[in-house]
Write a protein that holds these residues in place. Structure first.
Motif, PDB file in Angstrom:
ATOM      1  N   LYS A 140       0.813  -1.216   0.000  1.00 33.40           N
ATOM      2  CA  LYS A 140       0.000   0.000   0.000  1.00 33.40           C
ATOM      3  C   LYS A 140       0.849   1.270   0.000  1.00 33.40           C
ATOM      4  CE  LYS A 140      -3.825   0.063   2.500  1.00 33.40           C
ATOM      5  NZ  LYS A 140      -4.812   0.288   3.587  1.00 33.40           N
ATOM      6  N   ASP A 141       1.905   1.278   0.804  1.00 31.81           N
ATOM      7  CA  ASP A 141       2.739   2.475   0.884  1.00 31.81           C
ATOM      8  C   ASP A 141       3.350   2.827  -0.466  1.00 31.81           C
ATOM      9  OD1 ASP A 141       2.147   2.610   3.522  1.00 31.81           O
ATOM     10  OD2 ASP A 141       4.083   1.849   4.236  1.00 31.81           O
ATOM     11  N   ARG A 142       3.843   1.819  -1.119  1.00 29.97           N
ATOM     12  CA  ARG A 142       4.479   2.049  -2.418  1.00 29.97           C
ATOM     13  C   ARG A 142       3.445   2.514  -3.447  1.00 29.97           C
ATOM     14  NH1 ARG A 142       8.004   3.866  -5.118  1.00 29.97           N
ATOM     15  NH2 ARG A 142       8.895   2.840  -6.931  1.00 29.97           N
ATOM     16  N   PHE A 143       2.283   1.919  -3.405  1.00 30.57           N
ATOM     17  CA  PHE A 143       1.204   2.306  -4.317  1.00 30.57           C
ATOM     18  C   PHE A 143       0.868   3.791  -4.134  1.00 30.57           C
ATOM     19  CE2 PHE A 143      -3.302   3.014  -5.219  1.00 30.57           C
ATOM     20  CZ  PHE A 143      -3.416   2.498  -6.503  1.00 30.57           C
ATOM     21  N   VAL A 144       0.697   4.195  -2.889  1.00 33.86           N
ATOM     22  CA  VAL A 144       0.344   5.582  -2.606  1.00 33.86           C
ATOM     23  C   VAL A 144       1.476   6.506  -3.063  1.00 33.86           C
ATOM     24  CG1 VAL A 144      -0.072   7.253  -0.751  1.00 33.86           C
ATOM     25  CG2 VAL A 144      -1.208   5.027  -0.705  1.00 33.86           C
ATOM     26  N   GLU A 145       2.689   6.102  -2.789  1.00 30.43           N
ATOM     27  CA  GLU A 145       3.871   6.877  -3.183  1.00 30.43           C
ATOM     28  C   GLU A 145       3.890   7.107  -4.705  1.00 30.43           C
ATOM     29  OE1 GLU A 145       8.491   5.695  -2.754  1.00 30.43           O
ATOM     30  OE2 GLU A 145       7.219   5.091  -1.073  1.00 30.43           O
ATOM     31  N   ILE A 146       3.660   6.037  -5.448  1.00 36.00           N
ATOM     32  CA  ILE A 146       3.697   6.129  -6.912  1.00 36.00           C
ATOM     33  C   ILE A 146       2.561   6.997  -7.430  1.00 36.00           C
ATOM     34  CG2 ILE A 146       3.330   4.811  -9.039  1.00 36.00           C
ATOM     35  CD1 ILE A 146       4.916   2.517  -7.754  1.00 36.00           C
ATOM     36  N   THR A 163       3.496   2.083 -14.716  1.00 40.99           N
ATOM     37  CA  THR A 163       3.138   2.629 -13.397  1.00 40.99           C
ATOM     38  C   THR A 163       2.907   1.460 -12.428  1.00 40.99           C
ATOM     39  OG1 THR A 163       2.144   4.545 -14.456  1.00 40.99           O
ATOM     40  CG2 THR A 163       1.538   4.124 -12.163  1.00 40.99           C
ATOM     41  N   ILE A 164       1.909   0.663 -12.720  1.00 44.15           N
ATOM     42  CA  ILE A 164       1.760  -0.654 -12.093  1.00 44.15           C
ATOM     43  C   ILE A 164       1.334  -1.578 -13.232  1.00 44.15           C
ATOM     44  CG2 ILE A 164       1.172   0.046  -9.735  1.00 44.15           C
ATOM     45  CD1 ILE A 164      -1.790  -0.411 -10.487  1.00 44.15           C
ATOM     46  N   CYS A 165       1.610  -2.861 -13.123  1.00 40.52           N
ATOM     47  CA  CYS A 165       1.301  -3.724 -14.255  1.00 40.52           C
ATOM     48  C   CYS A 165       0.272  -4.790 -13.909  1.00 40.52           C
ATOM     49  CB  CYS A 165       2.568  -4.335 -14.852  1.00 40.52           C
ATOM     50  SG  CYS A 165       3.374  -5.577 -13.845  1.00 40.52           S
ATOM     51  N   GLY A 166      -0.546  -5.111 -14.884  1.00 37.46           N
ATOM     52  CA  GLY A 166      -1.512  -6.186 -14.745  1.00 37.46           C
ATOM     53  C   GLY A 166      -2.946  -5.788 -15.038  1.00 37.46           C
ATOM     54  N   ILE A 167      -3.247  -4.496 -14.892  1.00 37.91           N
ATOM     55  CA  ILE A 167      -4.625  -4.049 -15.051  1.00 37.91           C
ATOM     56  C   ILE A 167      -4.856  -3.497 -16.450  1.00 37.91           C
ATOM     57  CG2 ILE A 167      -6.322  -2.345 -14.259  1.00 37.91           C
ATOM     58  CD1 ILE A 167      -5.015  -2.615 -11.504  1.00 37.91           C
ATOM     59  N   GLY A 168      -5.958  -3.915 -17.064  1.00 32.58           N
ATOM     60  CA  GLY A 168      -6.322  -3.439 -18.392  1.00 32.58           C
ATOM     61  C   GLY A 168      -7.680  -2.770 -18.374  1.00 32.58           C
ATOM     62  N   ASN A 169      -8.305  -2.743 -19.520  1.00 35.58           N
ATOM     63  CA  ASN A 169      -9.532  -1.977 -19.690  1.00 35.58           C
ATOM     64  C   ASN A 169     -10.688  -2.481 -18.824  1.00 35.58           C
ATOM     65  OD1 ASN A 169     -10.929   0.144 -20.922  1.00 35.58           O
ATOM     66  ND2 ASN A 169     -11.828  -1.242 -22.424  1.00 35.58           N
ATOM     67  N   ILE A 170     -10.866  -3.777 -18.790  1.00 36.02           N
ATOM     68  CA  ILE A 170     -12.019  -4.344 -18.086  1.00 36.02           C
ATOM     69  C   ILE A 170     -11.887  -4.168 -16.570  1.00 36.02           C
ATOM     70  CG2 ILE A 170     -13.236  -6.478 -17.571  1.00 36.02           C
ATOM     71  CD1 ILE A 170     -13.747  -5.751 -20.365  1.00 36.02           C
ATOM     72  N   TYR A 171     -10.736  -4.538 -16.045  1.00 32.36           N
ATOM     73  CA  TYR A 171     -10.583  -4.514 -14.584  1.00 32.36           C
ATOM     74  C   TYR A 171     -10.394  -3.104 -14.036  1.00 32.36           C
ATOM     75  CZ  TYR A 171     -10.927  -9.504 -14.584  1.00 32.36           C
ATOM     76  OH  TYR A 171     -11.414 -10.774 -14.739  1.00 32.36           O
ATOM     77  N   SER A 172      -9.871  -2.191 -14.845  1.00 28.62           N
ATOM     78  CA  SER A 172      -9.823  -0.808 -14.362  1.00 28.62           C
ATOM     79  C   SER A 172     -11.246  -0.282 -14.185  1.00 28.62           C
ATOM     80  CB  SER A 172      -9.004   0.083 -15.306  1.00 28.62           C
ATOM     81  OG  SER A 172      -9.565   0.082 -16.599  1.00 28.62           O
ATOM     82  N   SER A 193      -5.820   9.382   1.600  1.00 28.91           N
ATOM     83  CA  SER A 193      -6.747   8.342   2.077  1.00 28.91           C
ATOM     84  C   SER A 193      -7.584   7.793   0.929  1.00 28.91           C
ATOM     85  CB  SER A 193      -7.609   8.875   3.216  1.00 28.91           C
ATOM     86  OG  SER A 193      -8.715   9.582   2.722  1.00 28.91           O
ATOM     87  N   GLU A 194      -7.855   8.613  -0.074  1.00 31.06           N
ATOM     88  CA  GLU A 194      -8.565   8.094  -1.249  1.00 31.06           C
ATOM     89  C   GLU A 194      -7.685   7.102  -2.010  1.00 31.06           C
ATOM     90  OE1 GLU A 194     -11.720  11.507  -2.650  1.00 31.06           O
ATOM     91  OE2 GLU A 194      -9.588  11.987  -2.879  1.00 31.06           O
ATOM     92  N   LEU A 195      -6.392   7.398  -2.070  1.00 32.19           N
ATOM     93  CA  LEU A 195      -5.478   6.457  -2.725  1.00 32.19           C
ATOM     94  C   LEU A 195      -5.401   5.144  -1.949  1.00 32.19           C
ATOM     95  CD1 LEU A 195      -2.538   8.797  -3.858  1.00 32.19           C
ATOM     96  CD2 LEU A 195      -4.280   7.709  -5.298  1.00 32.19           C
ATOM     97  N   GLU A 196      -5.434   5.256  -0.639  1.00 29.67           N
ATOM     98  CA  GLU A 196      -5.426   4.034   0.179  1.00 29.67           C
ATOM     99  C   GLU A 196      -6.690   3.219  -0.066  1.00 29.67           C
ATOM    100  OE1 GLU A 196      -4.758   5.143   4.241  1.00 29.67           O
ATOM    101  OE2 GLU A 196      -2.721   5.857   3.837  1.00 29.67           O
ATOM    102  N   ASP A 197      -7.823   3.904  -0.149  1.00 26.81           N
ATOM    103  CA  ASP A 197      -9.077   3.208  -0.441  1.00 26.81           C
ATOM    104  C   ASP A 197      -9.012   2.525  -1.808  1.00 26.81           C
ATOM    105  OD1 ASP A 197     -10.031   4.118   1.945  1.00 26.81           O
ATOM    106  OD2 ASP A 197     -11.275   5.721   1.095  1.00 26.81           O
TER     107      ASP A 197
END
Length: 260
Positions: A140-146, A163-172, A193-197
């Motif tokens: 989570k920390d790294r995600f928020v940082e990025i 940025t982060i890998c694995g997510i495409g059109n459907i899952y976003s 806190s929104e980024l954490e959510d």
DNA sequence: TGGGTTGTTCGTAC
DNA sequence: CGTACGAACAACCC
């Protein structure tokens, strides 16, 4: 339908069917190879076994005993099928491996956007492809940082593989739908806190979908994926599903509960 | 019939 | 450099 959850399921499939069996033959169908020749791939595999696999974003890497790793990218329509009998042989084969137990593993790809390569080791592959941290493995920390450093639209950021890998059109779409966030929200306007959510929802959606075997029909009733159609009623509120273009991709969301 | 499609990459513009 | 956009890739599906 290959994004992170589908590739995670393919990994389980390979692990369950295709490890520790001698590969006796390699056949090539539609041309999907990049940075490796048929001869190199053939020589690397025949007489060897697969020992383990790893998923990085939407890529599946399979280690060949005493050798490099085969990399599979599934494009929009790639798939795997393990079969024995001729009548089970799938169409649109790009690569076919035969094992010493008489079974085969086929990599299929009707639209030929899939890619097959070889790489020395997973970390090297990640660097070469310029991939960011895996969406399921990042903490989570790294995600928020990025994401604190990112600009532009939220959906574009989620889909950006460096940025982060694995997510495409459907899952976003699904993640933003469940997070109650608008796909065109500017990332820089989100609070910590929104980024954490957002992170929590992303983990929840990805792991749920993997648990369900990436079968859309098994997804929870309040998911947008099975209702990804303009004008259908929102499964979470009394709104209606709208369709827009974001990053050139068809994007479905509910204007009633996903506000900018 | 034509438009849409789950992915990536390239050129171009700002 | 980072972001945005369109086109291209190929072929199926409705």
């Amino acid at each position: 339908m290959p994004e992170l959850p589908e590739i995670a399921v393919y990994k389980k499939y390979v692990d369950a069917t295709s490890l520790h069996k001698k590969i006796t033959e390699v056949e090539f169908g539609d041309e999907l190879l990049f940075d490796v020749s048929k001869k190199e791939l053939y020589n690397a595999c025949v007489g060897k076994e697969f020992t383990e696999s790893e998923r990085i974003g939407k890529h599946l890497l399979i280690h060949v005993e005493d050798n490099d790793w085969m990399s599979l990218h599934f494009g929009m329509t790639g798939g795997l099928k393990y079969f024995k009998d001729k009548e089970d042989r799938p169409d649109y084969i790009g690569l076919l491996l035969r094992f010493n137990n008489g079974f085969h593993l086929a990599f299929t790809c009707p639209r030929k956007f899939g890619r097959i390569g070889m790489t020395e080791r997973p970390e090297q592959f990640r660097e070469d492809k310029n991939l960011g941290p895996d969406a399921l493995e990042i903490d989570k920390d790294r995600f928020v940082e990025i994401f604190k450093e990112k600009r532009g639209m939220l959906k574009s950021a989620l889909m950006d593989q460096k940025t982060i890998c694995g997510i495409g059109n459907i899952y976003s779409d699904e993640i933003l739908f469940q997070a109650n966030m608008h796909p065109e929200s500017q990332v820089q306007n989100l609070s910590e806190s929104e980024l954490e959510d957002l992170y929590d929802v992303m983990q929840e959606v990805l792991s749920t979908c993997i648990d369900k075997g990436a079968q859309y029909s098994e997804y929870p009733d309040n998911y947008i994926i099975p209702n990804r159609e303009e004008g259908s009623s929102c499964p979470k509120c009394d709104g209606t599903i709208a369709k827009i273009k974001v990053s050139g991709r068809s994007t479905y969301y509910c204007a009633s509960h996903q506000k900018k």
